[in-house]
Design a protein around this motif. Sequence first.
Motif, PDB file in Angstrom:
ATOM      1  N   VAL A  96       0.869  -1.181   0.000  1.00 26.56           N
ATOM      2  CA  VAL A  96       0.000   0.000   0.000  1.00 26.56           C
ATOM      3  C   VAL A  96       0.901   1.224   0.000  1.00 26.56           C
ATOM      4  O   VAL A  96       2.039   1.166   0.445  1.00 26.56           O
ATOM      5  CB  VAL A  96      -0.951   0.055   1.223  1.00 26.56           C
ATOM      6  CG1 VAL A  96      -1.996  -1.032   1.128  1.00 26.56           C
ATOM      7  CG2 VAL A  96      -0.177  -0.052   2.530  1.00 26.56           C
ATOM      8  N   SER A  97       0.395   2.330  -0.527  1.00 28.20           N
ATOM      9  CA  SER A  97       1.228   3.518  -0.715  1.00 28.20           C
ATOM     10  C   SER A  97       1.178   4.455   0.468  1.00 28.20           C
ATOM     11  O   SER A  97       0.399   4.282   1.401  1.00 28.20           O
ATOM     12  CB  SER A  97       0.789   4.264  -1.976  1.00 28.20           C
ATOM     13  OG  SER A  97      -0.459   4.879  -1.752  1.00 28.20           O
ATOM     14  N   THR A  98       2.033   5.487   0.409  1.00 28.78           N
ATOM     15  CA  THR A  98       2.120   6.467   1.490  1.00 28.78           C
ATOM     16  C   THR A  98       0.817   7.219   1.682  1.00 28.78           C
ATOM     17  O   THR A  98       0.439   7.539   2.794  1.00 28.78           O
ATOM     18  CB  THR A  98       3.234   7.478   1.178  1.00 28.78           C
ATOM     19  OG1 THR A  98       3.057   7.961  -0.163  1.00 28.78           O
ATOM     20  CG2 THR A  98       4.590   6.827   1.273  1.00 28.78           C
ATOM     21  N   ALA A  99       0.147   7.513   0.602  1.00 30.39           N
ATOM     22  CA  ALA A  99      -1.074   8.320   0.689  1.00 30.39           C
ATOM     23  C   ALA A  99      -2.328   7.482   0.849  1.00 30.39           C
ATOM     24  O   ALA A  99      -3.433   7.999   0.897  1.00 30.39           O
ATOM     25  CB  ALA A  99      -1.202   9.186  -0.567  1.00 30.39           C
ATOM     26  N   GLY A 100      -2.177   6.145   0.904  1.00 32.93           N
ATOM     27  CA  GLY A 100      -3.353   5.284   0.972  1.00 32.93           C
ATOM     28  C   GLY A 100      -3.862   5.013  -0.423  1.00 32.93           C
ATOM     29  O   GLY A 100      -3.728   5.830  -1.317  1.00 32.93           O
ATOM     30  N   GLN A 101      -4.427   3.848  -0.624  1.00 34.46           N
ATOM     31  CA  GLN A 101      -4.864   3.480  -1.958  1.00 34.46           C
ATOM     32  C   GLN A 101      -6.145   4.206  -2.349  1.00 34.46           C
ATOM     33  O   GLN A 101      -7.081   4.316  -1.562  1.00 34.46           O
ATOM     34  CB  GLN A 101      -5.078   1.966  -2.038  1.00 34.46           C
ATOM     35  CG  GLN A 101      -3.805   1.183  -1.786  1.00 34.46           C
ATOM     36  CD  GLN A 101      -2.698   1.550  -2.745  1.00 34.46           C
ATOM     37  OE1 GLN A 101      -2.972   1.908  -3.882  1.00 34.46           O
ATOM     38  NE2 GLN A 101      -1.471   1.475  -2.307  1.00 34.46           N
ATOM     39  N   LEU A 102      -6.191   4.695  -3.577  1.00 38.24           N
ATOM     40  CA  LEU A 102      -7.392   5.378  -4.069  1.00 38.24           C
ATOM     41  C   LEU A 102      -8.569   4.429  -4.122  1.00 38.24           C
ATOM     42  O   LEU A 102      -9.712   4.833  -3.993  1.00 38.24           O
ATOM     43  CB  LEU A 102      -7.124   5.959  -5.463  1.00 38.24           C
ATOM     44  CG  LEU A 102      -6.030   7.027  -5.548  1.00 38.24           C
ATOM     45  CD1 LEU A 102      -5.834   7.446  -7.004  1.00 38.24           C
ATOM     46  CD2 LEU A 102      -6.406   8.238  -4.713  1.00 38.24           C
ATOM     47  N   ASP A 103      -8.286   3.144  -4.329  1.00 35.71           N
ATOM     48  CA  ASP A 103      -9.364   2.176  -4.460  1.00 35.71           C
ATOM     49  C   ASP A 103      -9.680   1.459  -3.146  1.00 35.71           C
ATOM     50  O   ASP A 103     -10.526   0.587  -3.108  1.00 35.71           O
ATOM     51  CB  ASP A 103      -9.025   1.149  -5.542  1.00 35.71           C
ATOM     52  CG  ASP A 103      -7.692   0.448  -5.276  1.00 35.71           C
ATOM     53  OD1 ASP A 103      -7.113   0.664  -4.191  1.00 35.71           O
ATOM     54  OD2 ASP A 103      -7.243  -0.316  -6.141  1.00 35.71           O
ATOM     55  N   GLY A 104      -8.989   1.802  -2.089  1.00 37.16           N
ATOM     56  CA  GLY A 104      -9.238   1.177  -0.804  1.00 37.16           C
ATOM     57  C   GLY A 104      -8.813  -0.283  -0.743  1.00 37.16           C
ATOM     58  O   GLY A 104      -9.291  -1.035   0.107  1.00 37.16           O
ATOM     59  N   TYR A 105      -7.913  -0.699  -1.623  1.00 40.85           N
ATOM     60  CA  TYR A 105      -7.478  -2.093  -1.696  1.00 40.85           C
ATOM     61  C   TYR A 105      -6.323  -2.304  -0.730  1.00 40.85           C
ATOM     62  O   TYR A 105      -5.163  -2.150  -1.077  1.00 40.85           O
ATOM     63  CB  TYR A 105      -7.060  -2.387  -3.140  1.00 40.85           C
ATOM     64  CG  TYR A 105      -6.911  -3.852  -3.492  1.00 40.85           C
ATOM     65  CD1 TYR A 105      -7.588  -4.845  -2.806  1.00 40.85           C
ATOM     66  CD2 TYR A 105      -6.081  -4.230  -4.543  1.00 40.85           C
ATOM     67  CE1 TYR A 105      -7.459  -6.176  -3.149  1.00 40.85           C
ATOM     68  CE2 TYR A 105      -5.941  -5.554  -4.905  1.00 40.85           C
ATOM     69  CZ  TYR A 105      -6.633  -6.523  -4.204  1.00 40.85           C
ATOM     70  OH  TYR A 105      -6.485  -7.850  -4.556  1.00 40.85           O
ATOM     71  N   GLY A 106      -6.637  -2.647   0.504  1.00 40.71           N
ATOM     72  CA  GLY A 106      -5.636  -2.763   1.554  1.00 40.71           C
ATOM     73  C   GLY A 106      -4.869  -4.072   1.543  1.00 40.71           C
ATOM     74  O   GLY A 106      -5.131  -4.980   0.752  1.00 40.71           O
ATOM     75  N   LEU A 107      -3.897  -4.164   2.464  1.00 37.50           N
ATOM     76  CA  LEU A 107      -3.026  -5.339   2.532  1.00 37.50           C
ATOM     77  C   LEU A 107      -3.801  -6.623   2.801  1.00 37.50           C
ATOM     78  O   LEU A 107      -3.523  -7.662   2.197  1.00 37.50           O
ATOM     79  CB  LEU A 107      -1.964  -5.133   3.624  1.00 37.50           C
ATOM     80  CG  LEU A 107      -0.961  -4.002   3.396  1.00 37.50           C
ATOM     81  CD1 LEU A 107      -0.056  -3.854   4.618  1.00 37.50           C
ATOM     82  CD2 LEU A 107      -0.114  -4.265   2.146  1.00 37.50           C
ATOM     83  N   GLU A 108      -4.745  -6.560   3.716  1.00 33.65           N
ATOM     84  CA  GLU A 108      -5.516  -7.760   4.062  1.00 33.65           C
ATOM     85  C   GLU A 108      -6.291  -8.284   2.864  1.00 33.65           C
ATOM     86  O   GLU A 108      -6.311  -9.492   2.600  1.00 33.65           O
ATOM     87  CB  GLU A 108      -6.461  -7.453   5.223  1.00 33.65           C
ATOM     88  CG  GLU A 108      -7.226  -8.677   5.715  1.00 33.65           C
ATOM     89  CD  GLU A 108      -8.111  -8.366   6.909  1.00 33.65           C
ATOM     90  OE1 GLU A 108      -8.912  -9.235   7.290  1.00 33.65           O
ATOM     91  OE2 GLU A 108      -8.001  -7.249   7.470  1.00 33.65           O
ATOM     92  N   ALA A 109      -6.936  -7.381   2.135  1.00 31.82           N
ATOM     93  CA  ALA A 109      -7.710  -7.784   0.958  1.00 31.82           C
ATOM     94  C   ALA A 109      -6.796  -8.333  -0.127  1.00 31.82           C
ATOM     95  O   ALA A 109      -7.122  -9.329  -0.798  1.00 31.82           O
ATOM     96  CB  ALA A 109      -8.506  -6.602   0.420  1.00 31.82           C
TER      97      ALA A 109
END
Length: 220
Positions: A17-30
């Motif tokens: 995941v990136s510094t600014a957070g994913q634009l698509d909300g696709y996190g590490l767990e998913a």
Amino acid sequence: MTTPRTASLRLVMYVRVSTAGQLDGYGLEAQEKDCRRWAKKHGHKVVKVCTDGAVSGKTSDEERPGLTEALGIIAAGDADGILAPTLDRIARELTVQEAALSVIWAYGRRAFTVDHGEHVADDEDDPMRKFVRQVMGAAADLERGLIAKRLRNGRKTKAASGGYAHGAPAYGQKAVDKELTLDEDEAAVLAKMREWQAEGVSIRGIADRLNAEEIPTKRG
């Protein structure tokens, strides 16, 4: 493209995941869930999960310990290939992406993504293979750029109207009626964390205490 059924492979999983957070909300767990589901479906074994949290997709592999570790496992022969959700999770910049694939293929290993299957090594007799991959990568990069531009324009419009428009407020603050103000609950947590730090408690120890008290992060 689906991946042909092959003998069971040992795969190192890479998620980011990136510094600014994913634009698509696709996190590490998913991302990890999708990769494990794909590996199970195709009869492969995940031998290691390598993660880079809060790292830009533009960053070179030398500055990403998770990706460096994954490539090291491949180089050592402890995995037959790498598995990621998409190529742009390995790297957003096309040049970094291509460099990582070159390393994987140079060691005779294989590259897989959940959305595509196997990314077969380049072949001089099939130049279209490389061309199509790079065009798809460039198109994805363009789409991300357009989304980021729309978000920046939206923030500028909001700021011009007098509102707070600089992303999520820092921990301990909240935006109320377009103005930053103190978040008393979070401020109390910050004070407690500073007390623990003064006592000599490590960052990991502070995190463990917060988890034990079920204190959530900014986003819950």
